[in-house]
Design an enzyme around this catalytic site. Structure first.
Site, short mmCIF file in Angstrom:
data_model
loop_
_atom_site.label_atom_id
_atom_site.label_comp_id
_atom_site.label_asym_id
_atom_site.label_seq_id
_atom_site.Cartn_x
_atom_site.Cartn_y
_atom_site.Cartn_z
N LEU A 116 -20.99 21.87 36.99
CA LEU A 116 -21.18 21.94 35.54
C LEU A 116 -22.54 21.40 35.12
O LEU A 116 -23.06 21.79 34.07
CB LEU A 116 -20.05 21.16 34.84
CG LEU A 116 -18.64 21.69 35.11
CD1 LEU A 116 -17.61 20.78 34.46
CD2 LEU A 116 -18.49 23.12 34.61
N ASP A 117 -23.11 20.52 35.90
CA ASP A 117 -24.44 20.00 35.62
C ASP A 117 -25.39 20.45 36.73
O ASP A 117 -25.84 19.67 37.55
CB ASP A 117 -24.41 18.46 35.51
CG ASP A 117 -25.70 17.90 34.94
OD1 ASP A 117 -26.53 18.70 34.45
OD2 ASP A 117 -25.90 16.68 34.99
N PHE A 118 -25.70 21.74 36.72
CA PHE A 118 -26.48 22.37 37.78
C PHE A 118 -27.96 22.29 37.42
O PHE A 118 -28.57 23.24 36.94
CB PHE A 118 -26.05 23.84 37.92
CG PHE A 118 -26.41 24.48 39.23
CD1 PHE A 118 -25.43 24.91 40.10
CD2 PHE A 118 -27.73 24.66 39.59
CE1 PHE A 118 -25.76 25.53 41.29
CE2 PHE A 118 -28.07 25.27 40.77
CZ PHE A 118 -27.08 25.70 41.63
N ARG A 119 -28.54 21.11 37.62
CA ARG A 119 -29.95 20.91 37.30
C ARG A 119 -30.66 20.23 38.46
O ARG A 119 -30.01 19.63 39.32
CB ARG A 119 -30.08 20.07 36.02
CG ARG A 119 -29.78 20.86 34.76
CD ARG A 119 -29.98 20.02 33.51
NE ARG A 119 -28.90 19.06 33.30
CZ ARG A 119 -28.82 18.28 32.23
NH1 ARG A 119 -29.77 18.33 31.31
NH2 ARG A 119 -27.83 17.44 32.09
N GLN B 85 -29.71 16.87 40.17
CA GLN B 85 -28.49 16.72 40.95
C GLN B 85 -28.71 17.02 42.43
O GLN B 85 -27.76 16.99 43.21
CB GLN B 85 -27.39 17.67 40.41
CG GLN B 85 -27.10 17.51 38.94
CD GLN B 85 -26.41 16.21 38.61
OE1 GLN B 85 -26.03 15.44 39.49
NE2 GLN B 85 -26.23 15.92 37.33
#
Length: 286
Positions: A69-72, A75
């Site tokens: 969900l936090d594919f940045r 990460q």
């Protein structure tokens, strides 16, 4: 291979912090996009290749399809040239429920998608396609086309466009060609340029090296000199001819991960020393 390797963990109940879990993982380098854009295209391609493997694993994990969900970039880290996930707190295996296609609406800053609603009442492949589009907008659009070999650009444009359009078949097929081909064959098919200089001649000096006479170029594997990868001597000649300050180059016995040979480019050949592992080419002037 795609996530941080866990070497060990320790669980203890502390008075200050109850239910404390300490993990010991492998060491990686933070992912800095500006720094990555200053590295060689081959290294950036290697990162994208490891990202494709990660996308495949997330889509077919033992738990089912997993979405980040936090594919940045924050990460991820780089471990031995490979991209790995470090933070799985925002990972989810839940596919969104739906009653119609309109419930399967995915909204991104630059583009939106509507996916089919299955007869089971789940949005089809939403987890996988969310990962795919995030990989496209955060990684592929920056790392793949930038300073890529000209012979590869049509193929790379095809891969980048397919990623943005959720065409995973095209992506996997093209990347598989790189994965399965031996490195020399990949270079021969995609990056070899049969170019010979018509106006410049070079004198070959075996078992020789030029220790000084460095100049800086970009991108370079060496921060104080011009160290680039080539397929063969012809490509090295083409590169040297393209730099006005280049008067010689030295073939080393080192190669990149794709099998391309590392070459030092020099602005003079006044001081040549013996070196059994290198071959020097000196530009012949009239």
């Amino acid at each position: 291979l795609c996530c941080f390797q866990l070497y060990g963990y320790c669980y203890q109940d502390s008075n200050d912090i109850p239910d404390t879990l300490t993990t010991i993982t492998e060491l990686g380098s933070p992912l800095e996009m500006i720094q990555l854009l200053q590295t060689s295209w081959e290294d950036r391609f290697r990162i994208c290749l490891s990202l494709v493997r990660l996308l495949h694993y997330l889509a077919h994990s033992p738990l089912g399809s997993v979405t980040l969900l936090d594919f940045r970039p924050r990460q991820f880290v780089i471990v031995d040239g490979e991209l790995k996930v470090t933070d799985l707190d925002d990972a989810s295996i839940e596919e969104s429920s739906c009653t119609s296609n309109s419930d399967c609406f995915m909204e991104f800053p630059a583009r939106n998608f509507t996916l089919p609603c299955s007869v089971e009442g789940r949005c089809q492949s939403m987890n996988e396609k969310r990962n795919l589009y995030n990989a496209y907008r955060f990684f592929f659009t920056y790392l793949l086309p930038h300073s890529a070999p000209s012979s590869l650009r049509p193929l790379l444009d095809k891969i980048v466009n397919a990623t943005g359009n959720h065409n995973k078949h095209v992506i996997c097929t093209e990347y598989l060609a790189f994965e399965l081909s031996p490195s020399p064959s990949v270079n021969s098919e995609f990056t070899q340029k049969c170019m010979k200089s018509a106006n410049t001649q070079y004198r070959r000096v075996p078992e020789a090296f030029i220790p000084d006479e460095n100049y800086r170029c970009w991108p370079s594997y060496h921060h104080k000199g011009c160290l680039l990868s080539v397929f063969d001597v012809n490509e090295a000649i083409e590169i040297c001819d393209s730099y006005s300050q280049c008067k010689a180059f030295v073939l080393t016995n080192q190669t990149t991960w794709t099998g391309r040979q590392l070459v030092f480019f020099k602005m003079a050949s006044n001081h040549i020393v013996p070196d059994p592992d290198k071959i020097t080419y000196v530009k012949v002037t009239d």
